[in-house]
Design an enzyme around this catalytic site. Structure first.
Site, PDB file in Angstrom:
ATOM      1  N   HIS A 144     -68.527 -67.776 -25.626  1.00 54.37           N
ATOM      2  CA  HIS A 144     -69.380 -68.064 -26.802  1.00 54.37           C
ATOM      3  C   HIS A 144     -69.456 -66.798 -27.651  1.00 54.37           C
ATOM      4  CE1 HIS A 144     -73.154 -70.090 -28.585  1.00 54.37           C
ATOM      5  NE2 HIS A 144     -72.904 -69.012 -29.324  1.00 54.37           N
ATOM      6  N   HIS A 193     -69.347 -65.199 -31.950  1.00 57.78           N
ATOM      7  CA  HIS A 193     -69.280 -65.385 -33.397  1.00 57.78           C
ATOM      8  C   HIS A 193     -68.407 -64.277 -33.968  1.00 57.78           C
ATOM      9  CE1 HIS A 193     -72.537 -68.388 -33.439  1.00 57.78           C
ATOM     10  NE2 HIS A 193     -72.941 -67.715 -32.374  1.00 57.78           N
ATOM     11  N   LEU A 194     -67.265 -64.670 -34.526  1.00 52.03           N
ATOM     12  CA  LEU A 194     -66.348 -63.664 -35.077  1.00 52.03           C
ATOM     13  C   LEU A 194     -66.449 -63.571 -36.600  1.00 52.03           C
ATOM     14  CD1 LEU A 194     -63.097 -64.209 -32.936  1.00 52.03           C
ATOM     15  CD2 LEU A 194     -64.901 -62.499 -32.617  1.00 52.03           C
ATOM     16  N   ARG A 195     -67.220 -64.492 -37.211  1.00 49.72           N
ATOM     17  CA  ARG A 195     -67.379 -64.496 -38.679  1.00 49.72           C
ATOM     18  C   ARG A 195     -66.032 -64.612 -39.385  1.00 49.72           C
ATOM     19  NH1 ARG A 195     -72.320 -65.838 -37.330  1.00 49.72           N
ATOM     20  NH2 ARG A 195     -73.813 -64.149 -37.100  1.00 49.72           N
ATOM     21  N   ASN A 199     -69.668 -71.784 -36.914  1.00 49.80           N
ATOM     22  CA  ASN A 199     -70.712 -71.822 -37.953  1.00 49.80           C
ATOM     23  C   ASN A 199     -70.464 -70.815 -39.072  1.00 49.80           C
ATOM     24  OD1 ASN A 199     -71.326 -69.710 -36.190  1.00 49.80           O
ATOM     25  ND2 ASN A 199     -73.518 -69.800 -36.627  1.00 49.80           N
ATOM     26  N   LYS A 239     -69.292 -78.140 -31.304  1.00 52.00           N
ATOM     27  CA  LYS A 239     -70.615 -77.530 -31.184  1.00 52.00           C
ATOM     28  C   LYS A 239     -71.668 -78.399 -31.844  1.00 52.00           C
ATOM     29  CE  LYS A 239     -73.411 -74.064 -30.241  1.00 52.00           C
ATOM     30  NZ  LYS A 239     -73.545 -72.763 -30.885  1.00 52.00           N
ATOM     31  N   HIS A 246     -76.373 -75.913 -28.855  1.00 47.29           N
ATOM     32  CA  HIS A 246     -77.472 -74.981 -29.113  1.00 47.29           C
ATOM     33  C   HIS A 246     -78.738 -75.770 -28.792  1.00 47.29           C
ATOM     34  CE1 HIS A 246     -79.478 -71.557 -31.316  1.00 47.29           C
ATOM     35  NE2 HIS A 246     -80.462 -72.430 -31.132  1.00 47.29           N
ATOM     36  N   HIS A 278     -76.195 -70.243 -24.191  1.00 47.37           N
ATOM     37  CA  HIS A 278     -77.160 -69.131 -24.192  1.00 47.37           C
ATOM     38  C   HIS A 278     -78.538 -69.546 -23.674  1.00 47.37           C
ATOM     39  CE1 HIS A 278     -77.921 -71.092 -28.004  1.00 47.37           C
ATOM     40  NE2 HIS A 278     -76.892 -70.536 -28.610  1.00 47.37           N
ATOM     41  N   LEU A 318     -81.655 -66.047 -31.649  1.00 47.82           N
ATOM     42  CA  LEU A 318     -82.081 -67.416 -31.333  1.00 47.82           C
ATOM     43  C   LEU A 318     -81.127 -68.010 -30.307  1.00 47.82           C
ATOM     44  CD1 LEU A 318     -83.077 -68.807 -34.848  1.00 47.82           C
ATOM     45  CD2 LEU A 318     -84.603 -68.302 -32.930  1.00 47.82           C
ATOM     46  N   ASP A 353     -72.614 -64.679 -27.029  1.00 46.09           N
ATOM     47  CA  ASP A 353     -73.320 -65.020 -28.270  1.00 46.09           C
ATOM     48  C   ASP A 353     -73.446 -63.784 -29.162  1.00 46.09           C
ATOM     49  OD1 ASP A 353     -74.460 -66.680 -30.147  1.00 46.09           O
ATOM     50  OD2 ASP A 353     -76.485 -66.534 -29.329  1.00 46.09           O
ATOM     51  N   HIS A 411     -74.497 -59.368 -37.979  1.00 46.77           N
ATOM     52  CA  HIS A 411     -75.043 -59.513 -39.334  1.00 46.77           C
ATOM     53  C   HIS A 411     -75.081 -58.116 -39.941  1.00 46.77           C
ATOM     54  CE1 HIS A 411     -76.515 -63.666 -38.983  1.00 46.77           C
ATOM     55  NE2 HIS A 411     -76.958 -63.361 -37.779  1.00 46.77           N
ATOM     56  N   ALA A 466     -81.183 -63.935 -37.427  1.00 46.37           N
ATOM     57  CA  ALA A 466     -81.198 -63.941 -35.962  1.00 46.37           C
ATOM     58  C   ALA A 466     -79.814 -63.613 -35.430  1.00 46.37           C
ATOM     59  CB  ALA A 466     -81.620 -65.314 -35.457  1.00 46.37           C
TER      60      ALA A 466
HETATM   61 ZN    ZN Z   1     -74.213 -68.560 -30.941  1.00 45.10          ZN
END
Ligand code: ZN
Length: 392
Positions: A43, A45-47, A71, A130, A167, A205, A250, A278, A282, A294
């Site tokens: 899990h 987030h690589l953006r 996302n 997801k 989630h 998570h 979150l 996770d 940011h 978050a």
């Molecule tokens: Zn996540």
């Protein structure tokens, strides 16, 4: 904040472990090194764009594969978009992409069609879809407003063997932010599992004793990821001497007793729990703001942070299976070849990482400016195995 007072004061005594799937023996030596099978992050987030360029190398440095969250803005809702995103990740990594495989996911919306699930599975590159309850977290506005709206999609996912990644937080504004996971489990997840016994589900998570108990009691088609930050910190970390935005994520950090439940879960060695960082970058300006985002960034030192948590409960011998076997087995992937070695070596985490021109600023990692007791040996061996489904 809790962490070992003096990382050099304890001796590693974890014994070698093997599983039926193991192709590499795990060894924890008494000389201050720990060698595990090269791990997977189930899990992350690589953006995109400049942020992707900045963060993807951190993940690829440690992990052979990663389940990449969809996302983005706009979210990845089609197989075609997922493949295009995959290409951007591979391009961003350059030569490092030879030893890292991004495992792509779809973002479910009220409008997702069962045919899209079939298209996704047929690509051989997409490993899950997801479910973000609408409004639950970063970029989740387009998420699913009610499980009832995606019944056909879930049926197709069960048929195709494509896991549903959840989630798990209730989004009803009347539910207290610290209770959202427990309420989601009771109101939404328990009935869903009951109704769809053939659907593979990952509760992502997890943060509470209720989630640990639920997953342990659930049938084998239900598993969970656990982050390093939820193992290492409880909600006091958010308010230590002032408001600490870089500990805001979150689901939010919970009470001490919930963190203890997560630690007990990893110490059991249960195959229902596996590594998912996770890690969620940011820009500093969006974390340190009147309405901050978050997400904790942990990819820079993910395995070191997990090692610290496992060591705190004398469970270093369970780290290898948690990081490289349980997740691969659940997803029906072969295990990675090659190893990753951690060395007991105190070092300081950088205060920040650059995030590139268009993000205009810095990324503040978890533990910025503080000490870590483990360090990854930068000489990696082996290559990730080719990700593939076993006959399912
Ligand atoms: Zn996540």
């Amino acid at each position: 904040m809790e962490r070992p007072k003096n990382p050099t004061a304890t001796t590693t005594t974890a014994q070698a472990t093997t599983t039926t799937q193991a192709t590499t023996t795990t060894q924890a030596t008494t000389s201050g090194t720990l060698t595990i099978t090269r791990p997977d992050d189930m899990h992350v987030h690589l953006r995109d764009d400049d942020a992707l360029l900045a963060v993807a190398p951190h993940t690829a440095r440690q992990f052979a594969r990663a389940i990449v969250m969809p996302n983005l803005k706009p979210p990845i809702t089609t197989a075609e978009q997922a493949l295009a995103y995959r290409s951007r990740i591979v391009r961003a990594l350059g030569p490092s992409s030879a030893t890292f495989e991004p495992l792509m996911t779809l973002y479910l919306t009220d409008r997702t069609e069962p045919a899209e699930i079939k298209r996704a599975k047929a690509t051989g590159r997409i490993y899950g879809a997801k479910l973000y309850p609408a409004g639950a977290t970063t970029h989740s506005d387009a998420g699913v407003t009610s499980i009832a709206r995606i019944g056909g999609v879930l049926e197709t996912m069960a048929e195709e063997g494509l896991p549903l990644l959840i989630h798990g937080e209730a989004t009803d504004p009347d539910v207290d932010v610290f209770d959202r996971e427990a309420v989601f489990i009771e109101r939404t997840l328990a009935p869903l599992i009951e109704e769809r016994p053939n659907l593979k589900v990952v509760l992502e998570h997890i943060t509470t004793a209720q989630a640990v108990d639920f997953v342990l009691a659930a049938p084998p088609n239900v598993a969970a990821t656990i982050t390093a930050h939820h193992l290492l910190y409880d909600r006091n970390a958010l308010f230590r001497g002032g408001l600490r935005p870089h500990y805001y994520c979150l689901p939010v950090l919970k009470r001490h007793r919930h963190r203890q439940a997560l630690l007990r879960a990893i110490a059991t060695g249960s195959s229902k729990f596996f590594l998912g960082t996770d890690s969620a970058p940011h820009p500093q300006s969006q974390k340190e703001a009147s309405c901050g985002c978050a997400g904790c960034y942990t990819a820079h030192a993910a395995i070191e942070l997990y090692a610290e948590a496992f060591e705190a409960v004398s469970a270093l011998d369970k780290l290898d299976a948690f990081a490289s076997a349980h997740g691969a087995n659940f997803y029906g992937l072969s295990r990675n070849q090659g190893t990753l070695t951690l060395r007991r070596e105190a070092h300081t985490v950088p205060n920040s990482f650059p995030l590139g021109p268009s993000n205009q600023g810095s990324l503040i990692p978890l533990r910025a400016g503080e000490t870590l007791g483990w360090r990854v040996d930068t000489t990696l061996t082996g290559h990730p195995s080719h990700a593939r489904y076993r006959s399912a």
